[in-house]
Write a protein that holds these residues in place. Structure first.
Motif: not given
Length: 895
Positions: A44, A49, A51, A63, A76-79, A82-83, A86-87
């Motif tokens: 990415d 990433t 998942r 991530v 980092a994580a997102r849904r 939406t982050t 953050e890193a």
């Protein structure tokens, strides 16, 4: 339990690296570096990433990025788009290597983790786990190896470090952190090792400098992230979050300055539950990450409701056999399987009798113990088999108050030893659940909460706990304490906590009078279980309210609690199956709790009126013709009570004592074949018949009156007259003959002695509560103390005081000597420090050194010839007045 895993096929290894490192990788591979396998952890940009395969557009992803310039790694994580996190840095520092920078990639492998397991406690008994795990392998400066394991599930992410080498390794710190967007909302509790602080709302960046406890809840748009950890044991220490105001950065800080373990070392999982509020509250991620059960046979493990008497008398209630039998009787009458005896029982000798009394009534007894009583192998080897031989069902272990590696090693040992003895466990003054109930399924609950014992938990705090602390494991909040503290929610809201809060042991903290004043509450508590097949969040927000539906078998239980003004709670019923259902709700009415009934379908919405800071409880079952309630029969015994008069008396040798015993059936009668009798010491004579009744219905009683003559040569001191009631329960014939005893304590006075406790006081003062006559200091009300006891010896006569205090008596020169045995009462458990002073007409005639709770009793004797005013004074030992329970035992004046 079923467990399986599989590794995914390889994909082209160059997808692991940014373009700037591709040539470097080729050179490394030419030198024999292991090949890179990858799948589901796609490149990415400059990161990868992780998942779930075939992930949804709103799915959770982690991530991982490597900075080519300095070799640092972030996560980092997102849904969806939406982050959420953050890193933030990852990495670890040992005594041999700094693995927070200068890292070079070696390999990457991905596998799918698929498991099924069954719990003994929790929001969902049968669990299915599906996670994607990617192992990123790095080398640092000097060739040190670091593996970063990242797991992603539908309800969150987690990562841990693996140091694959052998031998001892010392971890000095982690670089681990979580970074929230500065604008995120937060619900945080300041960190303490026992996790007993109230959650307060704030902004992620605006929160004050300091340490914060797990779990910490954050909101980013419509997504929530609950930060915590899993799989902590004696290999490591627990951690907390450290924050500096002004950013959303929360660093992970270990409880110890350094942690030493034998490699290969896998650290705990740094965990974030991510999703909407329903996903967060229903998540089992913390348990899913924990090791499998270490107990093969769990058939002996039985969660349940507990009658807990602490908040109805504190230590004095725990020292009273009659009080504890009363709570056992209440549990047996209402189908509760347990009664808990808290701090204070160890100064008594009747525990085996209580356990046998409870066993005859189908009730298990749980025993409180301080962790320092079990912190050595020798103590555990002596104590645990002893209480198991008595028949104890389990232990409440208290005051661990540490997240250190040393304490977690103790957790490993006590859990192994209690499992061997088949003793259930409730941890108080404890760490947070970190998957412990999956690994050790005999752990029924843990405190780690600012709970009802504080007496002032605000409604906003109550309504935050379902989204924070209770998400990660059973929570011993101890609800139903109506008689204690400052009421902050309505009766119906308090009842709702039996559903809203999950706990394998629900330690209900009410007085028997408080329960009986609320019959609809009693009725609901008889039905509500403590473990669940399924749990659903219906509505609510942190600090505002929470409504849950939890299924046990074919019945659904509802609970809702709100913070705010009165109104109407709308309860959607779309969690139900098809067809018609009977719904019963218990709510606040004008004159107490009331029950409403209606027939519903899954398309309906219940509208329940709720009071200010109120709530409701409910029960839903299939509608069947002729059924007017969802209640099921309860196996119960009659609730009875045996009282005697007098409880204590003082007589001269050669006198007589009139004794009355009354046995009454208060609820759930009848009692059959009832008989009363009295037993006296040898040489004493009893006049009066022993009454009998073939049957006593509810509301009826049987009374016996006896005259007991004391021999002229009776020994001075305490003697017991024992009144016994025997009866049977027609509805429970298998229980056999049930017995209950009450004691009349008769003190035979020696001639020529005046006890100070029998004299009027010219003046008195006391640090806490009144000065007690012939009892220890109870700190609150008259006659609320226990027996006077110093280093295991009980005394019939004397004064119970609390520093700083004094008693003055007028002698008018009529006495010759004063004598007493003094010391700190056993009820404070070896604590406290007191100085005793005797003053004759204002002049000190005897003063002790500082006597502490561990010191032996001291004997005082002074000449009081001609003295008109005697003063007995206690002062603190220079360390404050906490626990300064001072006994003037056997305090007497000789003529």
């Amino acid at each position: 339990m079923l467990s399986s895993s599989r590794t995914s096929p390889d994909t082209p290894r160059q997808s692991l690296l940014p373009a700037c490192l591709t040539l470097l990788l080729g050179a490394l591979l030419a030198l024999g570096t292991p090949a890179v396998a990858a799948h589901t952890a796609a490149r990415d940009g400059d990161g990868w990433t992780v998942r779930q395969p075939g992930g949804r557009h709103d799915g959770v992803a982690a991530v991982v990025r490597l900075d080519a310039a300095d070799g640092t790694v972030t996560l980092a994580a997102r849904r969806g788009g939406t982050t959420v996190l953050e890193a933030a840095p990852v990495g670890i520092v040992t005594d041999d290597a700094d693995l927070t920078s200068g890292l070079r990639p070696v390999s990457r492998t991905t596998r799918q983790v698929a498991e099924r397991y069954t719990m003994t406690t929790g929001k969902q008994l049968h669990r299915t786990v599906r996670m994607t795990e990617t192992r990123f392998s790095f080398t640092g400066r000097g060739g040190a190896r670091l593996d970063l394991l990242v797991r992603v599930s539908d309800d969150g992410i987690a990562y841990r470090y693996v140091l694959p080498g052998s031998g001892d390794v010392t971890v000095e710190r982690e670089a681990s952190a979580f970074r929230l967007p500065d604008s995120a909302r937060a619900w945080l509790a300041p960190y303490t090792p026992n996790y007993e602080r109230v959650y307060e709302p704030s902004g992620a960046a605006d929160a004050a400098d300091g340490s914060y406890a797990y779990p910490a809840l954050f909101q980013v748009g419509g997504t929530y992230a609950l930060l915590t950890e899993s799989d902590v044991d004696g290999r490591y220490a627990a951690s907390r979050l450290v924050h500096e105001k002004g950013s959303g950065h929360y660093a992970v800080r270990l409880a110890d300055p350094a942690v030493t373990s034998t490699g290969p070392l896998a650290t705990p999982w740094r965990t974030a539950v991510i999703g909407d509020l329903a996903t967060v509250t229903e998540s089992t991620l913390v348990d899913d990450l924990a090791p499998a059960s270490r107990i093969a046979d769990t058939s002996w493990i039985r969660p349940g409701k507990v009658a807990w008497s602490w908040l109805d008398g504190f230590a004095n209630a725990q020292r009273s056999l009659a009080v504890q039998q009363r709570f056992v009787d209440y549990a047996a009458a209402h189908g509760w399987p347990y009664a808990l005896v808290d701090d204070g029982w160890k100064t008594t000798d009747w525990m085996p009798r209580l356990i046998e009394y409870a066993r005859e009534r189908g009730v298990g007894v749980l025993l409180w113990v301080h962790y320092t009583d079990l912190d050595t192998a020798a103590e555990r080897a002596e104590f645990l088999p002893r209480v198991k031989k008595w028949g104890a069902a389990g232990l409440k272990i208290d005051f661990m108050d540490s997240d250190s590696q040393e304490r977690f090693r103790w957790y490993d040992e006590i859990l192994r030893d209690t499992a061997r003895e088949k003793l259930l466990v409730n941890f108080h003054g404890a760490t947070l659940p970190k998957g412990i109930q999956r690994t050790w399924p005999h752990v029924m609950t843990l405190e780690a909460v600012y709970g009802a014992e504080y007496g002032n938990v605000p409604a906003t705090g109550l309504t935050t706990l379902p989204y924070t602390r209770n998400v990660v494991g059973s929570m011993d909040y101890t609800p139903m304490a109506f008689q204690f503290g400052t009421r902050t929610v309505s009766d119906a809201a308090e009842l709702a906590l039996s559903v809203v809060y999950e706990s394998g042991f629900q330690n209900f903290a009410g007085s028997i009078r408080a329960y009986r004043d609320r019959p609809e509450l009693e009725r609901f508590l008889e039905q509500v279980p403590t473990v669940w097949d399924e749990s659903r969040l219906l509505s609510g927000r942190p600090g505002e309210g929470a409504a849950f539906a939890r299924r046990h078998g074919e019945r659904w239980f509802l609970g809702g609690v709100r913070s705010g003004p009165a109104g109407t709670q709308e309860v959607p019923l779309d969690f139900l199956g098809g067809g018609r259902w009977l719904a019963e709700t218990v709510r606040d009415g004008d004159d107490g709790l009331v029950r409403d009934r209606r027939v519903v379908t899954r398309h309906d919405t219940l509208s329940v009126p709720v009071a200010a800071h109120g709530g409701f409880a409910g029960l839903v079952c299939r509608e069947v013709p002729g059924r007017d309630t969802c209640d099921r029969p309860v196996a119960r015994l009659p609730l009875t009570e045996l009282t005697v008069r007098p409880a204590r008396t003082e007589v001269d040798a050669g006198a007589s004592v009139d004794v009355t015993g009354r046995f009454g059936v208060e609820e759930f009668g009848p009692a059959a074949d009832v008989a009363l009798s009295v037993r006296a010491p040898e040489g004493w004579t009893v006049q009066g018949g022993d009454p009998r009744a073939e049957e006593l219905p509810t509301g009826h009683d049987l009374t016996g009156d006896w005259a007991v003559s004391v021999p002229r040569d009776a020994e001075h001191g305490n003697h017991d007259l024992v009144v016994t009631a025997e009866y049977r329960s027609p509805d429970r014939p298998g229980t056999g003959v049930l017995r209950v005893e009450r004691t009349v304590r008769v003190f035979v006075s020696p001639p020529g002695v005046d006890y100070v406790s029998n004299l009027p006081f010219a003046a008195e003062s006391n640090g806490w509560g009144p000065v007690e006559r012939d009892l220890s200091n109870g700190e609150r009300d008259a006659a609320d103390g226990g027996p006077l006891s110093i280093r295991g010896t009980e005394y019939a006569k004397g004064l119970g005081m609390h520093a700083v205090g004094e008693v003055v008596v007028e002698l008018d020169g009529t006495h010759r000597r004063f004598a007493a045995t003094v010391g700190v009462d056993d009820e404070v458990g070896g604590r406290g420090g007191v100085v005793f002073e005797v003053l004759a007409d204002g002049a000190a005639v005897a003063t002790t050194e500082v006597l502490r709770g561990t010191d032996a009793a001291r004997h005082l004797e002074v000449d009081v010839t001609g003295v008109r005013r005697l003063t007995l004074r206690v002062t603190d030992g220079g360390d404050g007045v906490d626990f300064d329970h001072a006994d003037w035992a056997d305090a007497r004046l000789l003529t």
